[in-house]
Design a protein around this motif. Sequence first.
Motif, PDB file in Angstrom:
ATOM      1  N   ILE A  19      27.926  24.813   3.471  1.00 18.16           N
ATOM      2  CA  ILE A  19      28.824  23.945   4.236  1.00 18.16           C
ATOM      3  C   ILE A  19      28.033  22.870   4.961  1.00 18.16           C
ATOM      4  N   TYR A  20      26.897  23.270   5.536  1.00 22.56           N
ATOM      5  CA  TYR A  20      26.131  22.321   6.357  1.00 22.56           C
ATOM      6  C   TYR A  20      24.991  21.669   5.579  1.00 22.56           C
ATOM      7  N   LEU A  21      25.037  21.810   4.261  1.00 18.19           N
ATOM      8  CA  LEU A  21      23.972  21.250   3.424  1.00 18.19           C
ATOM      9  C   LEU A  21      23.839  19.743   3.662  1.00 18.19           C
ATOM     10  N   GLY A  22      22.637  19.308   3.901  1.00 12.00           N
ATOM     11  CA  GLY A  22      22.406  17.877   4.146  1.00 12.00           C
ATOM     12  C   GLY A  22      22.612  17.487   5.585  1.00 12.00           C
ATOM     13  N   ASP A  23      23.023  18.450   6.407  1.00 17.03           N
ATOM     14  CA  ASP A  23      23.329  18.175   7.810  1.00 17.03           C
ATOM     15  C   ASP A  23      22.445  19.012   8.719  1.00 17.03           C
ATOM     16  N   GLU A  24      21.412  19.607   8.162  1.00 18.33           N
ATOM     17  CA  GLU A  24      20.611  20.544   8.926  1.00 18.33           C
ATOM     18  C   GLU A  24      19.860  19.810  10.033  1.00 18.33           C
ATOM     19  N   LYS A  25      19.674  20.533  11.125  1.00 20.69           N
ATOM     20  CA  LYS A  25      18.829  19.986  12.180  1.00 20.69           C
ATOM     21  C   LYS A  25      17.369  20.201  11.783  1.00 20.69           C
ATOM     22  N   LEU A  26      16.482  19.581  12.531  1.00 19.60           N
ATOM     23  CA  LEU A  26      15.059  19.711  12.214  1.00 19.60           C
ATOM     24  C   LEU A  26      14.629  21.179  12.296  1.00 19.60           C
ATOM     25  N   PHE A  27      15.063  21.846  13.374  1.00 21.34           N
ATOM     26  CA  PHE A  27      14.812  23.280  13.476  1.00 21.34           C
ATOM     27  C   PHE A  27      16.108  23.991  13.151  1.00 21.34           C
ATOM     28  N   ASN A  28      16.180  24.514  11.951  1.00 22.71           N
ATOM     29  CA  ASN A  28      17.432  25.032  11.431  1.00 22.71           C
ATOM     30  C   ASN A  28      17.500  26.526  11.707  1.00 22.71           C
ATOM     31  N   ARG A  29      18.251  26.905  12.740  1.00 25.40           N
ATOM     32  CA  ARG A  29      18.319  28.318  13.102  1.00 25.40           C
ATOM     33  C   ARG A  29      19.477  28.951  12.352  1.00 25.40           C
ATOM     34  N   LEU A  30      19.180  29.923  11.491  1.00 24.74           N
ATOM     35  CA  LEU A  30      20.223  30.478  10.643  1.00 24.74           C
ATOM     36  C   LEU A  30      21.316  31.177  11.440  1.00 24.74           C
ATOM     37  N   ARG A  31      20.892  31.913  12.513  1.00 24.17           N
ATOM     38  CA  ARG A  31      21.883  32.679  13.273  1.00 24.17           C
ATOM     39  C   ARG A  31      22.924  31.741  13.878  1.00 24.17           C
ATOM     40  N   GLY A  32      22.432  30.657  14.462  1.00 19.50           N
ATOM     41  CA  GLY A  32      23.339  29.677  15.043  1.00 19.50           C
ATOM     42  C   GLY A  32      24.268  29.100  13.986  1.00 19.50           C
ATOM     43  N   LEU A  33      23.677  28.860  12.830  1.00 18.17           N
ATOM     44  CA  LEU A  33      24.449  28.287  11.726  1.00 18.17           C
ATOM     45  C   LEU A  33      25.593  29.213  11.324  1.00 18.17           C
ATOM     46  N   TYR A  34      25.278  30.540  11.269  1.00 24.75           N
ATOM     47  CA  TYR A  34      26.308  31.487  10.851  1.00 24.75           C
ATOM     48  C   TYR A  34      27.438  31.567  11.867  1.00 24.75           C
ATOM     49  N   ILE A  35      27.065  31.552  13.171  1.00 26.03           N
ATOM     50  CA  ILE A  35      28.107  31.621  14.201  1.00 26.03           C
ATOM     51  C   ILE A  35      28.995  30.392  14.112  1.00 26.03           C
ATOM     52  N   GLN A  36      28.341  29.254  13.993  1.00 23.51           N
ATOM     53  CA  GLN A  36      29.077  27.999  13.892  1.00 23.51           C
ATOM     54  C   GLN A  36      30.011  28.017  12.675  1.00 23.51           C
ATOM     55  N   ALA A  37      29.473  28.483  11.534  1.00 26.83           N
ATOM     56  CA  ALA A  37      30.259  28.507  10.306  1.00 26.83           C
ATOM     57  C   ALA A  37      31.430  29.475  10.425  1.00 26.83           C
ATOM     58  N   GLN A  38      31.174  30.631  11.062  1.00 26.93           N
ATOM     59  CA  GLN A  38      32.234  31.624  11.242  1.00 26.93           C
ATOM     60  C   GLN A  38      33.408  31.019  12.007  1.00 26.93           C
ATOM     61  N   ARG A  39      33.104  30.367  13.123  1.00 28.23           N
ATOM     62  CA  ARG A  39      34.150  29.737  13.934  1.00 28.23           C
ATOM     63  C   ARG A  39      34.905  28.700  13.122  1.00 28.23           C
ATOM     64  N   PHE A  40      34.128  27.906  12.418  1.00 30.98           N
ATOM     65  CA  PHE A  40      34.705  26.813  11.656  1.00 30.98           C
ATOM     66  C   PHE A  40      35.632  27.337  10.563  1.00 30.98           C
ATOM     67  N   LEU A  41      35.166  28.358   9.833  1.00 33.69           N
ATOM     68  CA  LEU A  41      35.970  28.898   8.734  1.00 33.69           C
ATOM     69  C   LEU A  41      37.246  29.537   9.270  1.00 33.69           C
ATOM     70  N   LEU A  42      37.119  30.222  10.431  1.00 37.09           N
ATOM     71  CA  LEU A  42      38.305  30.846  11.010  1.00 37.09           C
ATOM     72  C   LEU A  42      39.309  29.793  11.458  1.00 37.09           C
ATOM     73  N   SER A  43      38.789  28.671  11.978  1.00 30.93           N
ATOM     74  CA  SER A  43      39.706  27.622  12.412  1.00 30.93           C
ATOM     75  C   SER A  43      40.490  27.066  11.233  1.00 30.93           C
ATOM     76  N   LEU A  44      39.943  27.225  10.043  1.00 27.90           N
ATOM     77  CA  LEU A  44      40.656  26.769   8.842  1.00 27.90           C
ATOM     78  C   LEU A  44      41.478  27.895   8.217  1.00 27.90           C
ATOM     79  N   ASN A  45      41.408  29.094   8.847  1.00 31.25           N
ATOM     80  CA  ASN A  45      42.052  30.266   8.272  1.00 31.25           C
ATOM     81  C   ASN A  45      41.467  30.649   6.921  1.00 31.25           C
ATOM     82  N   PHE A  46      40.172  30.414   6.734  1.00 33.15           N
ATOM     83  CA  PHE A  46      39.525  30.837   5.491  1.00 33.15           C
ATOM     84  C   PHE A  46      38.826  32.153   5.766  1.00 33.15           C
ATOM     85  N   TYR A  47      39.140  33.155   4.964  1.00 33.94           N
ATOM     86  CA  TYR A  47      38.466  34.426   5.168  1.00 33.94           C
ATOM     87  C   TYR A  47      37.308  34.554   4.180  1.00 33.94           C
TER      88      TYR A  47
END
Lengths: 326, 499
Positions: free
Chosen positions: B100-128
């Motif tokens: 989802i965040y491909l090409g949008d990574e920060k310089l220091f790409n923390r995977l845990r943060g990415l997963y939390i962010q993605a989880q919230r985002f996917l839920l907001s779209l009602n995607f399981y």
Amino acid sequence: MSRIRLTQEGVVLLLAVVMCVVFSVALPNFLTTGNIVALVRSVSILGILGLGMGLVVIARGIDLTMIATMVVSVSWVLSLTTNAGMGLFPALLLGLALVVVIGLVNGILIAYATIPAIFTTLAMGLVVYGIGRGWLFQVDVQNTPEGSALFEFLGRATIFGVPMLIVAFLALAGVVWAALRWTRFGRFVYAMGDNPAASRIAGLPVRPMIVAQHVITGLIAFVAGLIMAATSSGMSTRVFNSTMIYDVLLVVVLGGIGLSGGRGGVRNILVGTLLVGVLLNGMTIMDVPYIEQNLIKAIILLCAIIVDSIINPRDEQTAQQEQGDI
Amino acid sequence: MTILLELKKATKDFRGVPAIKDVDFTLEYGEIHAILGENGAGKSTLTKILAGVYQLSAGELLFDGKPALLASPADALRQGIAMVFQETNLVPAMTVAQNIYLGDEKLFNRLRGLYIQAQRFLLSLNFYVDPMALVSSLGAGKKQMVEIARAVHHKARLMIFDEPTATLTPEEKFHFFNLIRRLKRDGISIIFISHALEEALELSDRITVLRDGKVAASDLTSNFDRDRIIQAMVGRSLSGELYGAEAKNRVPRGYGEKVLSIQNLSMGTVVRNTSFSVFAGQITGLFGLVGSGRTETMKIVSGVLKRDFFHGGTIRFYEKQVRYRTPRPAVIDGIVYVTEDRKVEGFFETMSISENIQLGTLAIGVNPFSVVSLAEARQLAKQWTDRLAIKAIDPDAKVIELSGGNQQKVVIAKSAVQKPKMIIFDEPTRGVDVGSIVEIHRFINELANTGIAVIVISSYLPEILALSDRILVARQGRIVEEMDSRTATEQRIMYAAVH
């Protein structure tokens, strides 16, 4: 697409002619008999090697072992005859066997172990050279045996005034041309270069073909080596450490055989050989230092590969986009 | 101002041949717009122009009321247009969140943060969808969700779908439709290309039908029905003519000799303990949804698949047990596979029609030094262009320059000259125009009449029903049902195929 490639070939030919004219006018030594003979000699060896390289490149492969095969097999033959006192004929047979084995190993590693050709042949080149230098012969330069009829014939004989070396190059070019154009083997070479997956599904013997191609490049390298030894009365292992393999690639790519495979033919190799030969010879007469010569060749090779990848993109997906699927 | 995007007199040609010509097209805010048309009508070209893959040769493109230049797909995405391609553009070896965040990574790409962010985002779209799951482990429907999430993340205001439902199961399709409606409620405009008219009628607000690169009809969906769409697509009404008639009045062929018998064949999770037989002189239709293992089973039989995960089972061809590791021995024994993907593994693009067809005969020969006869090539080409009605301006034309239908005919001819005893057609009419479909079907019937065992793999039910004498249905790597073509219906087959 074919129009672009034709002009590419034409451009190379034109370039060679223009360079010839410029060199003849600018360099007083260029048009002398001695120089033309020297030019043709260096060119013919490159051209013969280019025929082998062209064959594998059309089939979407590459063979970087060729120079090592040439140097080691011929040096071994010479060493066996001059130092070990073996007859020329059995020594040639042994050399032939060595070449076939090298080709088989290359082919089997590429076809059956599916290792990319570029890495297999690069590493095999080092292995072959190492074995040769370590066990098969001791000194750097091997001389041809005194008064040998074969080397005498290859080196000095002429047919209607044309040196044997050029006759051999042209004859070999004719054989490769006929094989590519008229035989089932030739069709398979083009088919594999064009579309390996489709070749496989159509029932082509893809893997035996790869092995066969590498054996053939080995044999061609052997022939080139014998001629080289005959014309310069010996074989030096320094050839392996030279940039010769890149010159061969330069011949193939500059002539217009796409590295993406399936395209080009013997005509391209002839044109490429001519241009590279004129270029190398002209630079030598102008006394361009060896290092600068290599730099110029390298830049030309790089440019040729860039042009090639633009004209003949390897990626099927991009090739389709060019075409525009509606 | 309700218009989001407008094309005026849009023209795109490839080497002087127009793919679309003088197309006027408007798209409103929050509209679902279906683009329909036969193969080659210009649907893909039109959408690829909107997605920045191609640039217009002539005409104007207005986005948000302003003239827009879409230099590349990335540029289009920046401006708010996202395209979901037929083949997904995800990186299989990465996780959902990474994609989802491909090409949008920060310089220091923390995977845990990415997963939390993605989880919230996917839920907001009602995607399981599990953000930590690898994309390669997802089904087609979930992959599409990830692609959509990626588009939403890039704040796309226009999403373009090319055949979005082609690879989905009926259940996934239902979810996908709901999703599209939800995107529309959020004010996102949708364009989708489809071959399924019912889907377009059910889902869209407006329909544009293209024919030969021009707009044949464009109207509110409520003003369309099936017949009117078909009429606009082909310029005449042939509803039911293509497949229906020949299927109804046909007596199925009898059973010939048993040619192929497969017992307990397994390979990984794709083919699971499947058993069936195939008989000479008839057409065996093989139907299955994506993931049913139908193509893989046939690729094992014909030696095309590199069998790294062979898990046993027996294949008997004319009572002889066989196990082909490459296609060559299979082809020599008489099993020929006609691929579903002719561009990648079907034809030789630098070669002419005659050279392509002749390679078929050359391939089964033994002596590599035998001389290739050009007269034979010409004669083969003539014989097969007549027999299959291959249309080419120039017989020496390269195959890549032909239309999809004619390319397919060349691939079929190349296989037919190999004198097969059993021929496997994998999606024989995919990406083929209507006229060629009729001719290819006629030829397949001819082959069966000469006593060859014919297998037709297709995911298009009308094709299966029109051609087959006997129908096998695959589900989850196994043949689960066999039907007589007289009693089979689309509903019965589909019922067997879904799970």
